[in-house]
Design a protein around this motif. Structure first.
Motif, PDB file in Angstrom:
ATOM      1  N   ILE A 121     -18.665 -24.192  35.768  1.00 20.70           N
ATOM      2  CA  ILE A 121     -18.146 -23.682  34.496  1.00 20.70           C
ATOM      3  C   ILE A 121     -17.349 -24.805  33.846  1.00 20.70           C
ATOM      4  O   ILE A 121     -16.436 -25.360  34.473  1.00 20.70           O
ATOM      5  CB  ILE A 121     -17.243 -22.452  34.722  1.00 20.70           C
ATOM      6  N   TRP A 122     -17.735 -25.186  32.649  1.00 19.93           N
ATOM      7  CA  TRP A 122     -17.044 -26.253  31.942  1.00 19.93           C
ATOM      8  C   TRP A 122     -16.344 -25.662  30.726  1.00 19.93           C
ATOM      9  O   TRP A 122     -16.993 -25.073  29.873  1.00 19.93           O
ATOM     10  CB  TRP A 122     -18.021 -27.345  31.483  1.00 19.93           C
ATOM     11  N   ILE A 123     -15.044 -25.864  30.687  1.00 19.14           N
ATOM     12  CA  ILE A 123     -14.281 -25.302  29.573  1.00 19.14           C
ATOM     13  C   ILE A 123     -13.552 -26.434  28.857  1.00 19.14           C
ATOM     14  O   ILE A 123     -12.743 -27.151  29.465  1.00 19.14           O
ATOM     15  CB  ILE A 123     -13.274 -24.243  30.072  1.00 19.14           C
ATOM     16  N   THR A 145     -13.619 -25.311  43.495  1.00 15.26           N
ATOM     17  CA  THR A 145     -12.878 -26.513  43.116  1.00 15.26           C
ATOM     18  C   THR A 145     -12.578 -26.480  41.623  1.00 15.26           C
ATOM     19  O   THR A 145     -13.316 -25.888  40.834  1.00 15.26           O
ATOM     20  CB  THR A 145     -13.678 -27.799  43.402  1.00 15.26           C
ATOM     21  N   VAL A 146     -11.469 -27.137  41.265  1.00  8.49           N
ATOM     22  CA  VAL A 146     -11.095 -27.246  39.852  1.00  8.49           C
ATOM     23  C   VAL A 146     -10.779 -28.711  39.579  1.00  8.49           C
ATOM     24  O   VAL A 146     -10.031 -29.341  40.340  1.00  8.49           O
ATOM     25  CB  VAL A 146      -9.863 -26.372  39.538  1.00  8.49           C
ATOM     26  N   ARG A 147     -11.390 -29.253  38.539  1.00 11.19           N
ATOM     27  CA  ARG A 147     -11.094 -30.629  38.152  1.00 11.19           C
ATOM     28  C   ARG A 147     -10.794 -30.659  36.672  1.00 11.19           C
ATOM     29  O   ARG A 147     -11.403 -29.911  35.896  1.00 11.19           O
ATOM     30  CB  ARG A 147     -12.303 -31.541  38.427  1.00 11.19           C
ATOM     31  N   VAL A 173     -11.952 -28.679  31.629  1.00 12.05           N
ATOM     32  CA  VAL A 173     -11.693 -28.078  32.930  1.00 12.05           C
ATOM     33  C   VAL A 173     -13.039 -27.836  33.588  1.00 12.05           C
ATOM     34  O   VAL A 173     -13.887 -27.129  33.028  1.00 12.05           O
ATOM     35  CB  VAL A 173     -10.936 -26.739  32.787  1.00 12.05           C
ATOM     36  N   MET A 174     -13.263 -28.461  34.732  1.00 15.05           N
ATOM     37  CA  MET A 174     -14.548 -28.295  35.412  1.00 15.05           C
ATOM     38  C   MET A 174     -14.334 -27.484  36.668  1.00 15.05           C
ATOM     39  O   MET A 174     -13.643 -27.909  37.594  1.00 15.05           O
ATOM     40  CB  MET A 174     -15.146 -29.654  35.737  1.00 15.05           C
ATOM     41  N   ILE A 175     -14.922 -26.314  36.678  1.00 15.96           N
ATOM     42  CA  ILE A 175     -14.726 -25.392  37.797  1.00 15.96           C
ATOM     43  C   ILE A 175     -16.048 -25.178  38.511  1.00 15.96           C
ATOM     44  O   ILE A 175     -17.079 -24.945  37.875  1.00 15.96           O
ATOM     45  CB  ILE A 175     -14.191 -24.039  37.290  1.00 15.96           C
ATOM     46  N   VAL A 224     -16.903 -23.162  25.963  1.00 10.84           N
ATOM     47  CA  VAL A 224     -17.137 -22.659  27.316  1.00 10.84           C
ATOM     48  C   VAL A 224     -18.622 -22.820  27.627  1.00 10.84           C
ATOM     49  O   VAL A 224     -19.467 -22.473  26.812  1.00 10.84           O
ATOM     50  CB  VAL A 224     -16.753 -21.168  27.451  1.00 10.84           C
ATOM     51  N   GLU A 225     -18.875 -23.376  28.767  1.00  9.88           N
ATOM     52  CA  GLU A 225     -20.280 -23.567  29.142  1.00  9.88           C
ATOM     53  C   GLU A 225     -20.433 -23.217  30.610  1.00  9.88           C
ATOM     54  O   GLU A 225     -19.669 -23.662  31.448  1.00  9.88           O
ATOM     55  CB  GLU A 225     -20.659 -25.029  28.915  1.00  9.88           C
ATOM     56  N   GLU A 226     -21.427 -22.372  30.903  1.00  6.97           N
ATOM     57  CA  GLU A 226     -21.655 -22.012  32.290  1.00  6.97           C
ATOM     58  C   GLU A 226     -23.017 -22.536  32.716  1.00  6.97           C
ATOM     59  O   GLU A 226     -24.013 -22.310  32.037  1.00  6.97           O
ATOM     60  CB  GLU A 226     -21.607 -20.495  32.464  1.00  6.97           C
TER      61      GLU A 226
END
Lengths: 370, 312
Positions: B232-234, B255-257, B263-265, B291-293
């Motif tokens: 998930i990219w926000i 993980t969260v980066r 924000v890359m989850i 928001v991109e999934e």
């Protein structure tokens, strides 16, 4: 062979009998005697196994034929070539000498008899020559069969021996390994444990009188035990082959060799957690990769070959792809079927595609699929 | 659930070419079973063997527990096939077309009339009884084609690429009628090389390539072959506000980066936690810009397994 000779002689004899009978010759008794003596002499030929009596019989028969031809009827001469042939072929292997010798009496044969003599001689010769060719062939086959049987026996014996050897060495290796393991544990851990035990015993005795000393000893024992435990761990860890490395390293070696030995650019890539691949799966991957690479080298006319091992979530994908000419229509040979069977034995499938270069994908499920 | 269709070791060779390669599968009652594969993968050959149009080189096919080779009549009256190429007569009316095919399946008299009307009604051509297909749009022709296949109420309906070359509206109509037929108790085999359609309507899917089934299962199971996580990219305006720890508390998040206002989850695929993540970000007063999934779809599954695209 003998059978054919007898048949041939019988045919010629019957011909003579028929011609003379129809010709209504007058000295029938003499003729009958001639027939019978010829018959008995020639029946005797195959009965003898040794060379000399055979020769004698053939010679007598030939003499009888000549005598009959001179005294009774020239037609008897057609029986001569067969005897000549028999006689000559006992001595020489070359068939053309026999033919030449058979031609000699033609010089003495009366003009009227010449065509029939030549015909009889030629037909007999053909019959024998053809027969001989077949016999030779048959003999060659038989020899070959015999040789193959010997080979088979030898090989199966070797196989048995090798199997036995493998069994033996497996057993020996197991024993050696066990020996090594127990030695190692004894060396590394046994002494430490014995030391710790002594210290603990001492500590137990001192417990009442000298608490400080006792606790010191106990502390020692604990330290030794800890160290021993660590050694066991290390020993076991060192001894356990790292299966992941075994597999991928073997494949890498293969790929490097391919690059070095052949005019092809070979690459290996891998992705994901290779630990999950079991030794059996590695074996399938390795064998299929070898098979596919062999195909590429043989038929592909490729300059690049790419190996890929990818561990997905529930499936292991092993790909071998080249940039060669591929195959618009895939005909399943023994190689592809073998790859499929190997994959199927582990519940997997093989996809063979020849659309862009040639590619073989082996998919093997792992873990808990579905 | 019993098996409506069971295929064992089915093989079809055309000379040296193996179109269907030792295929085994079972379709259970009430399923919409999807056959997903590129053109030439062997889907239609399989369908043709199921519907007795082609004789198999090897293997057996059982319909409702009976071998179709030995029970040809039984098999034919229990299967409805919507072929890939339209099988309707242009110079017969819509009604005549349906009635003709239903008649071939053995319907007679009143029943024939009833079922014909019913089938036409079902595909939305109730008002076109007297119209000729030559004046129909592509979608209407397809629908008529379906009506011809379902009038005799077969247990198993096979649809071979029923949505090729038609407008989106007719396509939706067809997909809906597939669902309706399924609700009415029909088991359906649906072949397509449109991944989205198969993903949308099929309860179980087989991915076919070079005449073999290379993967089989629900769409979740198939996707799980590749990975069990999603990304998930926000996009956010400022990174300062984000509390990584609180995001990690959300179920499923692995993980969260945070990098470059993004924000890359990475999260478990089966957990639907996008809402919670966004709520958490809003609570942290982050200004969300995008928001991109990214979750695997069947196309990715096919691509990963075979190295090729479905539409090659």
């Amino acid at each position: 062979m003998d059978f054919w000779t007898i048949g041939n002689k019988a045919g010629l004899l019957f011909y003579i009998i028929a011609v003379l009978y129809l010709g209504a010759s007058d000295n029938t008794a003499w003729l009958t005697l001639a027939y019978l003596s010829y018959l008995s002499l020639n029946m005797a030929i195959p009965l003898f196994k040794r060379k000399h009596p055979k020769q004698l019989m053939i010679f007598l028969s030939a003499a009888c034929v000549v005598y009959c031809a001179v005294r009774l009827d020239p037609l008897f001469i057609v029986l001569l070539p067969v005897n000549i042939y028999e006689f000559v072929s006992l001595h020489v292997r070359r068939r053309r000498y026999a033919l030449l010798t058979m031609a000699v009496p033609a010089l003495f044969v009366p003009q009227a008899m010449l065509p029939i003599y030549v015909l009889a001689a030629f037909l007999s010769y053909l019959l024998y020559a053809g027969n001989r060719v077949h016999m030779d062939k048959l003999k060659a086959y038989e020899d070959e069969r015999e040789a193959m049987r010997d080979d088979l026996q030898r090989l199966s014996r070797a196989l048995n021996e090798n199997n036995e050897y493998i069994r033996q060495s497996e057993y020996t290796i197991k024993l050696e390994e066990r020996n090594r393991l127990s030695q190692r544990i004894h060396d590394e851990v046994g002494h430490a444990m014995a030391g710790a035990l002594i210290q603990m015993e001492a500590s137990k005795r001192l417990m009442a009188s000298d608490r400080d000393k006792a606790s010191e000893l106990l502390q020692n024992a604990i330290a030794i035990s800890k160290e021993g435990l660590e050694r066991i761990r290390l020993t076991l860890k060192n001894m356990k082959p790292r299966s992941e490395e075994l597999g991928i390293n073997r494949l890498r070696l293969f790929v490097d060799e391919l690059s070095a030995k052949h005019a092809i650019d070979a690459k290996l890539t891998y992705e994901g957690n290779l630990d999950v691949i079991t030794p059996i799966q590695w074996k399938i991957i390795q064998q299929n990769a070898t098979e596919a690479a062999t195909n590429t080298l043989k038929y592909g006319q490729a300059t690049e070959i790419h190996f890929e091992v990818k561990v997905l979530n529930t499936v292991i994908k092993a790909l071998v792809a080249d940039n060669g000419r591929g195959a618009p229509k895939i005909v399943k040979g023994i190689g592809i079927v073998g790859m499929e069977e190997r994959a199927a034995s582990a519940g997997g499938t093989v996809i063979v595609d020849g659309a862009r270069g040639f590619s073989v994908t082996t998919l093997l499920p792992y873990g808990s699929p579905k | 659930m019993s098996n409506v269709l069971e295929i064992r070791n089915l093989t079809k060779k055309f000379g040296d070419f193996i179109a269907v390669d030792n295929m085994s599968l079972a379709v259970r009652e009430g399923e919409i079973f999807g056959f997903l594969g590129a053109n030439g993968a062997g889907k239609s050959t399989t369908i043709n063997m199921i519907s007795s149009l082609l004789r198999s080189t090897k293997g057996e096919i059982d319909l409702l527990g009976k071998n179709i080779a030995k029970n040809a009549k039984f098999a034919k009256s229990n299967i409805g096939v919507v072929p890939q190429d339209l099988a309707i007569y242009e110079d017969m009316t819509a009604y005549e077309n349906v009635s003709f095919f239903a008649g071939l399946y053995g319907l007679r008299g009143e029943q024939l009339k009833e079922r014909t009307v019913e089938a036409l009604e079902f595909v939305g051509l109730g008002d076109k009884h007297k119209a000729y297909p030559k004046n129909f749009s592509g979608g209407m022709k397809r629908r008529l084609n379906i009506a011809c296949a379902i009038a005799h109420r077969p247990k198993l309906i096979i649809m071979d690429e029923p949505t090729v070359g038609i407008d989106p509206q007719s396509r939706n109509y067809i997909l809906n009628s597939v669902r309706k037929l399924n609700d009415m108790g029909c088991t359906i085999i649906y072949t397509s090389h449109y991944m989205e359609e198969v993903e949308e309507i099929c309860t179980r899917i087989a991915i076919v390539d070079h005449g073999k089934i290379i993967a089989e299962g629900t769409k979740e199971q198939l996707k799980a072959i590749i990975t069990d996580t999603k990304d998930i990219w926000i996009g956010i305006k400022s990174e300062d506000e984000i509390k990584v720890e609180s995001l990690k508390q959300i179920p499923g998040v692995a993980t969260v980066r945070i990098e470059d206002q993004m924000v890359m989850i990475n999260s478990k695929a089966e957990v639907n936690n996008l809402n919670q993540i966004i709520q958490q970000l809003i609570r942290d007063r982050a200004e969300i810009r995008s928001v991109e999934e990214q979750a695997p779809n069947l196309e990715t599954v096919f691509l990963t397994l075979t190295g090729r695209n479905l539409r090659d």
